[in-house]
Design an enzyme around this catalytic site. Structure first.
Site, PDB file in Angstrom:
ATOM      1  N   SER A 174      68.990  63.052  61.283  1.00 11.23           N
ATOM      2  CA  SER A 174      69.638  64.044  60.424  1.00 11.23           C
ATOM      3  C   SER A 174      70.312  63.320  59.274  1.00 11.23           C
ATOM      4  O   SER A 174      69.657  62.571  58.553  1.00 11.23           O
ATOM      5  CB  SER A 174      70.621  64.887  61.248  1.00 11.23           C
ATOM      6  OG  SER A 174      71.130  65.955  60.471  1.00 11.23           O
TER       7      SER A 174
ATOM      8  N   HIS B 203      66.066  66.584  59.967  1.00  5.23           N
ATOM      9  CA  HIS B 203      66.695  67.807  59.471  1.00  5.23           C
ATOM     10  C   HIS B 203      66.684  67.769  57.947  1.00  5.23           C
ATOM     11  O   HIS B 203      67.375  66.960  57.330  1.00  5.23           O
ATOM     12  CB  HIS B 203      68.133  67.917  59.975  1.00  5.23           C
ATOM     13  CG  HIS B 203      68.255  67.937  61.461  1.00  5.23           C
ATOM     14  ND1 HIS B 203      69.445  67.705  62.108  1.00  5.23           N
ATOM     15  CD2 HIS B 203      67.351  68.189  62.436  1.00  5.23           C
ATOM     16  CE1 HIS B 203      69.267  67.800  63.415  1.00  5.23           C
ATOM     17  NE2 HIS B 203      67.986  68.091  63.641  1.00  5.23           N
TER      18      HIS B 203
ATOM     19  N   ASP C 162      71.799  67.420  68.380  1.00  6.49           N
ATOM     20  CA  ASP C 162      70.365  67.653  68.535  1.00  6.49           C
ATOM     21  C   ASP C 162      69.684  66.372  69.028  1.00  6.49           C
ATOM     22  O   ASP C 162      69.964  65.267  68.553  1.00  6.49           O
ATOM     23  CB  ASP C 162      69.752  68.076  67.197  1.00  6.49           C
ATOM     24  CG  ASP C 162      68.296  68.491  67.332  1.00  6.49           C
ATOM     25  OD1 ASP C 162      67.916  68.978  68.418  1.00  6.49           O
ATOM     26  OD2 ASP C 162      67.549  68.342  66.348  1.00  6.49           O
TER      27      ASP C 162
END
Length: 358
Positions: A174, A201, A297
């Site tokens: 991310s 992401h 995540d």
């Protein structure tokens, strides 16, 4: 209760468009969490304003006259590093340049809206606040301007290139991820019967530019994933923005499937659905890697890979831009190794060599 303005994170807005400078200023100042201390119309102006106002965060356009965003980011990260968020169009050269900006040290990006109006502004403001909050917690380090790599990447054309992968490396990233991926993916060797599946992401349409950038640097062929693609050895697949990616079994072998089921942990694509499917279909032949990023995540999915007999790797605190995701992966019990980003490719290669069928 109104926040004291001295307690708010200080933001510099850099954009050659008066419209976007005004829009960004209104969104930031209206947040109650951040305040704009100055605006700049190009990269040279941005360097002057950084020195004069010492902002905590910089919102940076890419395509500008005088000195563009890439040039400004390079100077800022080398001289007086701070959290920079790229605000860019997702079409044309802007998307590819935005990926390059993330490699140079920008921590995240936000896509400009194609439309104008209240609904578009509301969507943009919501995304911008999420990214700014993550950027505020980032660990920012001085980044030396990299030397240009003129070596041509030569990919072998053996039969392995078209065979189904027997091993799988699943990667979650991310905030700060593109820079970490640029450190890892180009160092991975081919010829080990492995495919690499990446969830970064990132907004829609930027993921294709990310795949193209990694492909230009790597021995692996890197592509943005499409629904139904076979999982081939010596290929890396980047989940497209706004789509979850999973592994499924078909009559011809393992394939990738894309869907737009609800966001997980506030993101789509999310790594946990991918990791869960990798654990199910590859089991002990899987390696899971959780890189820098805000949130958790990948933590549950990495634990599933570990429980299926696979190997879990988490990036260490010192090299992560944001330690949230690797920390959650470690706490969940899925990480066998905690490594600096510079050692992750070597560990992956060693594990793949050990796992490769004889």
């Amino acid at each position: 209760m109104v926040s004291n303005t001295s307690d708010l994170s200080r933001v510099l807005v850099v954009d050659d468009s008066p419209f976007f400078r005004r829009l960004l200023t209104e969104v930031v100042d209206g947040s109650g969490e951040f305040r704009v201390v100055a605006t700049a119309r190009d990269g040279m102006d941005a360097l002057r304003k950084v020195r004069a106002h010492s902002p905590d965060l910089v919102l940076m356009d890419i395509e500008m006259p005088e000195l563009d965003g890439l040039g400004a980011i390079g100077y800022i990260m080398a001289e007086s590093p701070r959290a920079i968020v790229v605000v860019s169009a997702h079409v044309g050269p802007g998307a590819a340049a935005a990926i390059r900006a993330l490699e140079l040290g920008a921590v995240d990006l936000v896509a400009k809206e194609d439309e104008r109006g209240a609904a578009a502004t509301s969507r943009f403001a919501e995304r911008l606040m999420i990214v700014l909050r993550g950027a505020r917690s980032a660990t920012v380090k001085r980044v030396s301007l990299p030397e240009r790599d003129t070596r041509e990447v030569v990919r072998e054309t053996s039969s392995t290139m078209t065979s189904r992968a027997r091993l799988c490396v699943a990667v979650a990233a991310s905030t700060g991820g593109p820079r970490a991926l640029a450190e890892i993916v180009p160092q991975l060797p081919t010829g080990l019967d492995a495919a690499v599946l990446i969830v970064q992401h990132m907004p829609p349409k930027f993921t294709r530019s990310l795949a193209e950038r990694l492909c230009s640097q790597s021995h692996f062929a890197v592509v943005e994933a499409e629904h139904g693609m076979p999982i081939l050895a010596d290929r890396a697949f980047v989940a497209p923005g706004d789509f979850h990616m999973r592994v499924v079994a078909r009559s011809g072998g393992l394939e990738l499937t894309l869907d737009q089921e609800p966001s997980l942990w506030g993101v789509r694509p999310a790594a946990d659905p991918l990791f869960s499917s990798v654990a199910h279909h590859f089991g002990a032949r899987a390696i899971g890697v959780v890189l820098t990023g805000i949130g958790r995540d990948g933590a549950d999915g990495l634990r599933q890979i570990h429980e299926a007999g696979g190997i879990g790797i988490a990036q260490d605190r010192e090299s992560a831009t944001v330690y949230g995701m690797p920390s959650a992966a470690l706490q969940s019990g899925g990480a066998r190794y905690v490594l600096p980003v510079t050692e992750i490719a070597g560990r992956i290669a060693a594990e793949l060599t050990r796992l490769k069928p004889r």
